[in-house]
Write a protein that holds these residues in place. Structure first.
Motif, PDB file in Angstrom:
ATOM      1  N   VAL A  16       0.819  -1.182   0.040  1.00 53.43           N
ATOM      2  CA  VAL A  16      -0.187   0.043   0.156  1.00 53.43           C
ATOM      3  C   VAL A  16       0.982   1.222  -0.140  1.00 53.43           C
ATOM      4  CG1 VAL A  16      -1.732   1.396   1.571  1.00 53.43           C
ATOM      5  CG2 VAL A  16      -1.846  -1.160   1.034  1.00 53.43           C
ATOM      6  N   LEU A  17       1.958   1.099   0.950  1.00 52.66           N
ATOM      7  CA  LEU A  17       2.742   2.247   1.052  1.00 52.66           C
ATOM      8  C   LEU A  17       3.404   2.692  -0.608  1.00 52.66           C
ATOM      9  CD1 LEU A  17       4.389   1.885   4.322  1.00 52.66           C
ATOM     10  CD2 LEU A  17       3.077   3.827   3.688  1.00 52.66           C
ATOM     11  N   THR A  18       3.745   1.470  -1.242  1.00 52.00           N
ATOM     12  CA  THR A  18       4.614   1.658  -2.480  1.00 52.00           C
ATOM     13  C   THR A  18       3.505   2.145  -3.591  1.00 52.00           C
ATOM     14  OG1 THR A  18       6.057  -0.350  -2.260  1.00 52.00           O
ATOM     15  CG2 THR A  18       5.517   0.423  -4.363  1.00 52.00           C
ATOM     16  N   ARG A  69      -7.787  -4.480   4.230  1.00 52.21           N
ATOM     17  CA  ARG A  69      -8.217  -3.113   3.960  1.00 52.21           C
ATOM     18  C   ARG A  69      -7.695  -1.943   4.777  1.00 52.21           C
ATOM     19  NH1 ARG A  69     -14.359  -2.510   2.630  1.00 52.21           N
ATOM     20  NH2 ARG A  69     -13.585  -3.777   0.955  1.00 52.21           N
ATOM     21  N   PHE A  70      -6.963  -0.920   4.054  1.00 44.69           N
ATOM     22  CA  PHE A  70      -6.412   0.166   4.964  1.00 44.69           C
ATOM     23  C   PHE A  70      -7.203   1.343   4.513  1.00 44.69           C
ATOM     24  CE2 PHE A  70      -3.139  -2.897   4.317  1.00 44.69           C
ATOM     25  CZ  PHE A  70      -2.282  -2.969   5.524  1.00 44.69           C
ATOM     26  N   HIS A  71      -7.371   2.018   5.671  1.00 47.40           N
ATOM     27  CA  HIS A  71      -8.043   3.344   5.369  1.00 47.40           C
ATOM     28  C   HIS A  71      -6.991   4.432   5.102  1.00 47.40           C
ATOM     29  CE1 HIS A  71     -12.478   3.399   7.178  1.00 47.40           C
ATOM     30  NE2 HIS A  71     -12.190   2.291   6.474  1.00 47.40           N
ATOM     31  N   ILE A  72      -7.025   5.289   4.117  1.00 44.82           N
ATOM     32  CA  ILE A  72      -6.195   6.313   3.582  1.00 44.82           C
ATOM     33  C   ILE A  72      -6.616   7.712   4.153  1.00 44.82           C
ATOM     34  CG2 ILE A  72      -4.815   7.292   1.748  1.00 44.82           C
ATOM     35  CD1 ILE A  72      -4.583   4.113   2.014  1.00 44.82           C
ATOM     36  N   ARG A  73      -5.705   8.103   4.997  1.00 43.41           N
ATOM     37  CA  ARG A  73      -6.103   9.314   5.763  1.00 43.41           C
ATOM     38  C   ARG A  73      -5.382  10.468   5.387  1.00 43.41           C
ATOM     39  NH1 ARG A  73      -9.283  10.439   9.719  1.00 43.41           N
ATOM     40  NH2 ARG A  73      -9.586   8.190   9.942  1.00 43.41           N
ATOM     41  N   ALA A  78     -10.674  10.120   6.521  1.00 40.80           N
ATOM     42  CA  ALA A  78     -10.246   9.223   5.682  1.00 40.80           C
ATOM     43  C   ALA A  78     -10.890   9.727   4.245  1.00 40.80           C
ATOM     44  CB  ALA A  78     -10.799   7.805   5.957  1.00 40.80           C
ATOM     45  N   VAL A  79      -9.798   9.590   3.138  1.00 42.52           N
ATOM     46  CA  VAL A  79     -10.391  10.126   1.997  1.00 42.52           C
ATOM     47  C   VAL A  79     -10.685   8.863   1.022  1.00 42.52           C
ATOM     48  CG1 VAL A  79      -9.386  12.240   2.035  1.00 42.52           C
ATOM     49  CG2 VAL A  79      -8.111  10.491   1.175  1.00 42.52           C
ATOM     50  N   ALA A  80     -10.127   7.930   1.259  1.00 38.47           N
ATOM     51  CA  ALA A  80     -10.095   6.632   0.599  1.00 38.47           C
ATOM     52  C   ALA A  80      -9.727   5.255   1.317  1.00 38.47           C
ATOM     53  CB  ALA A  80      -9.332   6.772  -0.730  1.00 38.47           C
ATOM     54  N   ALA A  81      -9.886   4.022   0.518  1.00 33.96           N
ATOM     55  CA  ALA A  81      -9.212   2.836   1.046  1.00 33.96           C
ATOM     56  C   ALA A  81      -8.529   2.031   0.273  1.00 33.96           C
ATOM     57  CB  ALA A  81     -10.448   1.992   1.624  1.00 33.96           C
ATOM     58  N   PHE A  96      -7.319   0.971  -5.061  1.00 34.45           N
ATOM     59  CA  PHE A  96      -7.780   2.206  -4.033  1.00 34.45           C
ATOM     60  C   PHE A  96      -9.272   2.195  -4.442  1.00 34.45           C
ATOM     61  CE2 PHE A  96      -3.350   3.775  -4.715  1.00 34.45           C
ATOM     62  CZ  PHE A  96      -2.858   3.938  -3.373  1.00 34.45           C
ATOM     63  N   PHE A  97     -10.179   2.811  -3.270  1.00 32.74           N
ATOM     64  CA  PHE A  97     -11.562   3.108  -3.840  1.00 32.74           C
ATOM     65  C   PHE A  97     -11.831   3.945  -2.803  1.00 32.74           C
ATOM     66  CE2 PHE A  97     -11.513  -0.541  -0.879  1.00 32.74           C
ATOM     67  CZ  PHE A  97     -12.678  -0.010   0.221  1.00 32.74           C
ATOM     68  N   GLU A  98     -13.139   4.633  -3.077  1.00 32.65           N
ATOM     69  CA  GLU A  98     -13.601   5.478  -2.077  1.00 32.65           C
ATOM     70  C   GLU A  98     -15.309   5.200  -2.321  1.00 32.65           C
ATOM     71  OE1 GLU A  98     -14.469   9.515  -4.419  1.00 32.65           O
ATOM     72  OE2 GLU A  98     -12.286   9.084  -4.205  1.00 32.65           O
TER      73      GLU A  98
END
Length: 194
Positions: A16-18, A69-73, A78-81, A96-98
């Motif tokens: 996910v970081l990559t 699944r990770f939430h992207i903050r 959180a703007v996406a996952a 990625f998705f929202e």
């Protein structure tokens, strides 16, 4: 009581970081909120995603781990996952998705934080019903990648929930599972062969 969020596999987090550091992956994701985010995007709240494909006659639910699944903050929201999947080579970034499940998951997690009993949060998907639930597993020390819903565990349907099932209302597995089983069981049409 605080939730005991399980630790994701290091390779899943790295993938996910990559992806977050790849302008191509972010651009191709078609997630306007992630594309327009200001500041650094950070993956957090890793939740194992289990799938309930069927309920066997014995009544013991059969689930399988399909990803993390990770939430992207970005900033305070959180703007996406981001979702990862297990491949023959190990954990890999999937997409990625929202959408409504991101906010609904956060709401359900806040609800769960106020409960008296500690739980290990997981996600349980019921594809046949187009349903996603926050699965609050009572054994906080359990391997988050294994196991099945226990009768005393809680399932919190996320919005949008299927018709007739209230979103954000916690149900014991023993109460909700028969409802899901009934809905997942195909009904025989009148006059069709047995």
């Amino acid at each position: 009581m605080p939730l005991r969020v399980p630790e994701a596999p290091a390779a899943a987090l790295r993938s996910v970081l990559t992806a977050l550091s790849s302008p191509t992956a972010v651009r191709e994701a078609r997630t306007p909120a992630l594309l327009g985010a200001r500041g650094p995007a950070t993956p957090e709240l890793p939740l194992p995603v289990h799938v309930l494909d069927r309920v066997p006659a014995e009544g013991v639910t059969a689930t399988r781990l399909t990803g993390w699944r990770f939430h992207i903050r970005c900033g305070d929201r959180a703007v996406a996952a981001a979702e990862t999947m297990l491949t023959p080579d190990g954990w890999a970034f999937s997409h990625f998705f929202e959408g409504p499940y991101v906010a609904s998951t956060e709401r359900a997690l806040r609800q769960a934080e106020s409960m008296a009993q500690p739980y290990q949060p997981r996600l349980l998907s019921v594809p046949e019903l187009y349903m996603l639930t926050l699965w609050l597993h009572g054994d906080c020390a359990a391997d988050a990648a294994a196991g099945h819903p226990e009768a005393a565990d809680l399932l919190v349907p996320l919005a949008p929930a299927p018709p007739g099932i209230a979103a954000h209302r916690p149900h014991r597995v023993a109460e909700l599972l028969p409802v899901l089983t009934h809905r997942m069981t195909p009904t025989r049409l009148l006059g069709s062969p047995a």
